[in-house]
Scaffold this motif. Structure first.
Motif, short mmCIF file in Angstrom:
data_model
loop_
_atom_site.label_atom_id
_atom_site.label_comp_id
_atom_site.label_asym_id
_atom_site.label_seq_id
_atom_site.Cartn_x
_atom_site.Cartn_y
_atom_site.Cartn_z
N PRO A 26 0.79 -1.24 0.00
CA PRO A 26 0.00 0.00 0.00
C PRO A 26 0.82 1.29 0.00
N TYR A 51 -1.71 -7.14 4.37
CA TYR A 51 -2.28 -5.88 3.91
C TYR A 51 -3.73 -6.09 3.51
N ASP A 53 -7.52 -5.00 1.91
CA ASP A 53 -8.02 -4.28 0.74
C ASP A 53 -8.25 -2.80 1.07
N SER A 54 -8.74 -2.53 2.28
CA SER A 54 -9.01 -1.14 2.66
C SER A 54 -7.74 -0.30 2.73
N GLU A 55 -6.60 -0.92 3.09
CA GLU A 55 -5.33 -0.19 3.11
C GLU A 55 -4.95 0.26 1.70
N TYR A 56 -5.18 -0.61 0.72
CA TYR A 56 -4.89 -0.25 -0.67
C TYR A 56 -5.82 0.87 -1.13
N GLU A 57 -7.09 0.73 -0.80
CA GLU A 57 -8.07 1.76 -1.20
C GLU A 57 -7.74 3.11 -0.58
N GLU A 58 -7.35 3.12 0.69
CA GLU A 58 -6.99 4.36 1.37
C GLU A 58 -5.83 5.07 0.69
N LYS A 59 -4.93 4.30 0.09
CA LYS A 59 -3.75 4.87 -0.59
C LYS A 59 -4.03 5.21 -2.05
N GLY A 60 -5.25 4.91 -2.53
CA GLY A 60 -5.62 5.32 -3.88
C GLY A 60 -5.70 4.23 -4.93
N LYS A 62 -7.42 0.93 -6.80
CA LYS A 62 -8.78 0.47 -7.06
C LYS A 62 -8.79 -1.04 -6.93
#
Length: 152
Positions: A26, A51, A53-60, A62
């Motif tokens: 992320p 890690y 999925d929400s951590e990836y989404e928070e960093k931008g 998709k």
């Protein structure tokens, strides 16, 4: 914007161990976005690495499905993805392909017109290649892990 697709690692390697690493963490997503990339992560791709999925989404990044991820202009993974057959001419694949052990898989990728970036064959002694050298970083980690295990 060029899309980078990050699939889940599903390939079993060496002695039946599952791959627990993920190609992009992320913290790297904002750096890639700043360079002009759109980052697609397969749902659950970071789970085995700790890690969400929400951590990836928070960093931008998709979240997406495997089909969409594998349709990205650049697919980045640790190993050759299990779905590599769906890639088409003009796409790029960056991974540890192990071309000397799996020449038949490499030939299929090349015959499909996919540009393969086999990261472990980048010369590590060249200064330009050092920032991309996957072998040295993994050697350092395994040496560190060996010292920890030995001390226990």
């Amino acid at each position: 914007m060029m899309r980078i697709g990050i699939p889940k690692e599903e390939i079993i390697f060496n002695a039946g161990q599952e791959e627990t690493r993920v190609a992009v963490v992320p913290i790297s997503v904002p750096k890639l976005k700043k360079l002009g990339f759109d980052v697609l992560i397969e749902k659950g791709a970071g789970d085995k690495s700790g890690y969400s999925d929400s951590e990836y989404e928070e960093k931008g990044a998709k979240l997406s499905n495997l089909k969409e991820v594998m349709n990205s202009e650049l697919v980045a993974s640790i190993n050759i993805p299990s779905q590599v057959e769906v890639m088409k001419k003009g796409q790029m694949l960056a991974c540890i392909a192990d071309p000397f052990r799996f020449p038949q898989r490499i030939k299929k990728i090349i015959d499909a017109g996919v540009t393969l970036l086999s990261l472990e064959v980048i010369p590590r002694r060249l200064s330009k290649g050092q920032s991309m050298d996957v072998n040295s970083s993994q050697d350092n980690l395994s040496g560190y892990k060996a010292a920890l295990m030995g001390s226990q």
